[in-house]
Enzyme design. Structure first.
Site, short mmCIF file in Angstrom:
data_model
loop_
_atom_site.label_atom_id
_atom_site.label_comp_id
_atom_site.label_asym_id
_atom_site.label_seq_id
_atom_site.Cartn_x
_atom_site.Cartn_y
_atom_site.Cartn_z
N GLY A 41 -44.31 53.70 -0.63
CA GLY A 41 -45.43 54.71 -0.43
C GLY A 41 -45.22 56.00 -0.45
N ALA A 42 -44.61 56.48 -1.43
CA ALA A 42 -43.91 57.78 -1.45
C ALA A 42 -44.96 58.94 -2.34
CB ALA A 42 -42.58 57.94 -1.88
N GLY B 203 -48.92 61.70 1.15
CA GLY B 203 -49.04 61.85 2.79
C GLY B 203 -47.47 61.55 3.26
N GLY C 219 -45.28 59.36 3.43
CA GLY C 219 -43.90 59.09 2.57
C GLY C 219 -43.63 60.20 1.63
N TYR D 249 -56.92 47.43 11.18
CA TYR D 249 -55.66 48.31 11.22
C TYR D 249 -54.66 48.00 12.32
CZ TYR D 249 -53.01 52.73 10.69
OH TYR D 249 -52.29 53.58 10.58
N1 LIG Z 1 -51.82 59.83 8.46
C1 LIG Z 1 -51.67 59.46 9.85
O1 LIG Z 1 -52.06 60.07 10.82
C2 LIG Z 1 -50.96 58.05 10.26
C3 LIG Z 1 -50.96 57.83 11.93
C4 LIG Z 1 -50.26 56.72 11.80
C5 LIG Z 1 -50.02 55.84 10.97
N2 LIG Z 1 -49.93 56.11 9.56
C6 LIG Z 1 -49.00 55.36 8.79
O2 LIG Z 1 -48.42 56.13 7.75
C7 LIG Z 1 -48.35 55.42 6.58
C8 LIG Z 1 -48.53 55.96 5.39
O3 LIG Z 1 -49.90 56.42 5.39
P1 LIG Z 1 -50.37 58.00 5.17
O4 LIG Z 1 -51.02 58.22 6.06
O5 LIG Z 1 -49.44 58.72 4.56
O6 LIG Z 1 -51.59 57.56 3.74
P2 LIG Z 1 -51.58 57.95 2.26
O7 LIG Z 1 -51.70 59.55 2.10
O8 LIG Z 1 -52.81 57.25 2.00
O9 LIG Z 1 -50.30 57.18 1.81
C9 LIG Z 1 -50.08 55.94 1.75
C10 LIG Z 1 -49.14 55.60 0.73
O10 LIG Z 1 -48.93 54.15 0.69
C11 LIG Z 1 -49.19 53.66 -0.48
N3 LIG Z 1 -50.11 52.39 -0.50
C12 LIG Z 1 -51.30 52.06 -0.44
N4 LIG Z 1 -51.62 51.01 -0.57
C13 LIG Z 1 -50.67 50.54 -1.42
C14 LIG Z 1 -50.24 49.05 -2.06
N5 LIG Z 1 -51.25 48.24 -1.95
N6 LIG Z 1 -49.30 48.97 -2.53
C15 LIG Z 1 -48.19 49.93 -2.49
N7 LIG Z 1 -48.37 51.18 -2.04
C16 LIG Z 1 -49.62 51.34 -1.45
C17 LIG Z 1 -50.21 54.91 -1.23
O11 LIG Z 1 -50.32 54.79 -2.56
P3 LIG Z 1 -51.21 55.57 -3.68
O12 LIG Z 1 -50.75 57.05 -3.54
O13 LIG Z 1 -51.09 54.80 -5.11
O14 LIG Z 1 -52.60 55.36 -2.88
C18 LIG Z 1 -49.44 55.95 -0.62
O15 LIG Z 1 -48.23 56.48 -1.36
C19 LIG Z 1 -48.95 54.14 6.68
O16 LIG Z 1 -48.40 52.85 7.03
C20 LIG Z 1 -49.89 54.61 7.99
O17 LIG Z 1 -50.50 53.23 8.48
C21 LIG Z 1 -50.43 57.33 9.18
#
Ligand SMILES: NC(=O)c1ccc[n+]([C@@H]2O[C@H](COP(=O)([O-])OP(=O)(O)OC[C@H]3O[C@@H](n4cnc5c(N)ncnc54)[C@H](OP(=O)(O)O)[C@@H]3O)[C@@H](O)[C@H]2O)c1
Length: 307
Positions: free
Chosen positions: A33-34, A37, A39, A187
């Protein structure tokens, strides 16, 4: 002020964060997931630190842009593997390619994640958030484990969430057939399941030189949840985002957990960014953890495999 355990994440989120300048030159880091956000910022920081990157992403077009950017800015080699983590067959394919092509894995970071506000089932009939956030990372880690063990010392980092505090895990109703689906709880359930299996795997890895830890990457501005309806997107962009932090802090924290020498022997912990923190009580239920391990093995077809 003495904060109760349940609210300790509030003061912890305001603590000064730890950083490291130790480099990861040539170390093979596998990151899911790079393309966005947390990643994306982790990939940038790892590339800056000299790591050799294997980025496992579902969207090849976005991933190629990230690869080009990282390779033009840093002396690094970036390999992209396409894999949709809502399909366990694609998780298996990505793992098989890595096992075949790479002689070692120094760091595995399971970051890919989603948040849905309505119930969606995968093509295998599993609730999608549970599949992407927990089952896929569980399967991916287990499949890569033999190579990670050969590479000791090595580290596994599960990007988890304070959202585990929402709870929601019911092993008798993982697909929410009997309950009304609630996004935050769906979630939370996925993140609780992941945490419980982190403690299990940490125990199994004792004495191997492999560590596994979970972390909350901060409450940061990313695209998570933007796949939901227009109302949710509006809420996220205009009401939520102004309260959230810059996701560069997430990349820095992940880098710290991956590279800091003082983290070399730390395993089975939960970090709020880089602050060691006690998770919610329901995520420390080891008897439930053993059941989650077993169910996760069954749902991923790993029953009877070692590791
Ligand atoms: N943002 C926050 O405040 C926060 C807080 C707590 C935990 N987190 C955790 O941080 C992690 C990253 O999330 P983020 O906030 O950075 O969200 P994000 O910006 O939506 O990034 C998510 C990443 O995961 C990929 N992804 C989503 N569905 C997928 C699938 N079916 N197969 C493969 N890759 C997939 C996305 O790919 P695409 O670019 O193709 O969509 C993107 O690269 C998650 O595990 C989330 O639960 C985030």
């Amino acid at each position: 002020m003495n904060w109760p355990d349940e609210l300790i994440f509030i003061p912890n989120s305001r603590m000064p964060q730890k950083t490291t300048h130790v480099r990861l030159d040539g170390r093979v880091c596998v990151l899911t997931g790079a393309t966005s956000g947390v990643g994306y910022h982790a990939a940038k920081r790892l590339a800056e630190g000299g790591a050799r990157l294997v980025l496992v992403c579902r969207n090849t077009e976005k991933a190629v842009q990230v690869k080009n950017e990282l390779e033009s800015e840093h002396q690094t080699n970036v390999r992209i593997l396409q894999s949709d983590f809502s399909k366990l067959s694609e998780v298996r394919n990505a793992a098989a390619t890595i096992l075949e092509e790479y002689p070692r894995i120094d760091v595995l970071i399971n970051n890919a994640g989603i948040h849905n506000n309505r119930r969606i089932l995968t093509e295998n009939g599993v609730e999608a958030v549970f599949c992407v956030n927990h089952l896929a990372s569980f399967l991916f880690t287990r499949l890569l484990l033999p190579k990670i063990l050969e590479s000791a010392p090595a580290r596994i980092i599960q990007v988890n969430s304070e959202g585990h505090r929402f709870g929601g895990l019911d092993l008798n109703d993982l697909n929410w057939d009997r309950r009304r689906y609630r996004g935050l709880q769906g979630y939370g359930a996925s993140k609780v399941a992941q945490l419980l299996t982190v403690w299990e795997l940490a125990d199994r890895l004792k004495g191997t030189g492999i560590t596994i830890n979970a972390m909350h990457p901060g409450a940061v501005r990313t695209n998570i949840g933007m796949n939901n309806g227009l109302l949710y997107q509006w809420y996220q962009r205009y009401l939520l985002w102004p309260t959230l932090k810059d996701p560069r802090i997430s990349g820095e924290a992940i880098y710290y957990l991956a590279a800091a020498p003082e983290m070399a022997a730390v395993s089975g912990h939960f970090f709020n960014l880089t602050i060691d923190e006690k998770p919610a009580k329901h995520a420390l239920d080891r008897a439930l953890g053993k059941q989650v391990w077993q169910v996760s093995e069954e749902l991923t077809g790993l029953v009877g495999k070692n590791g």
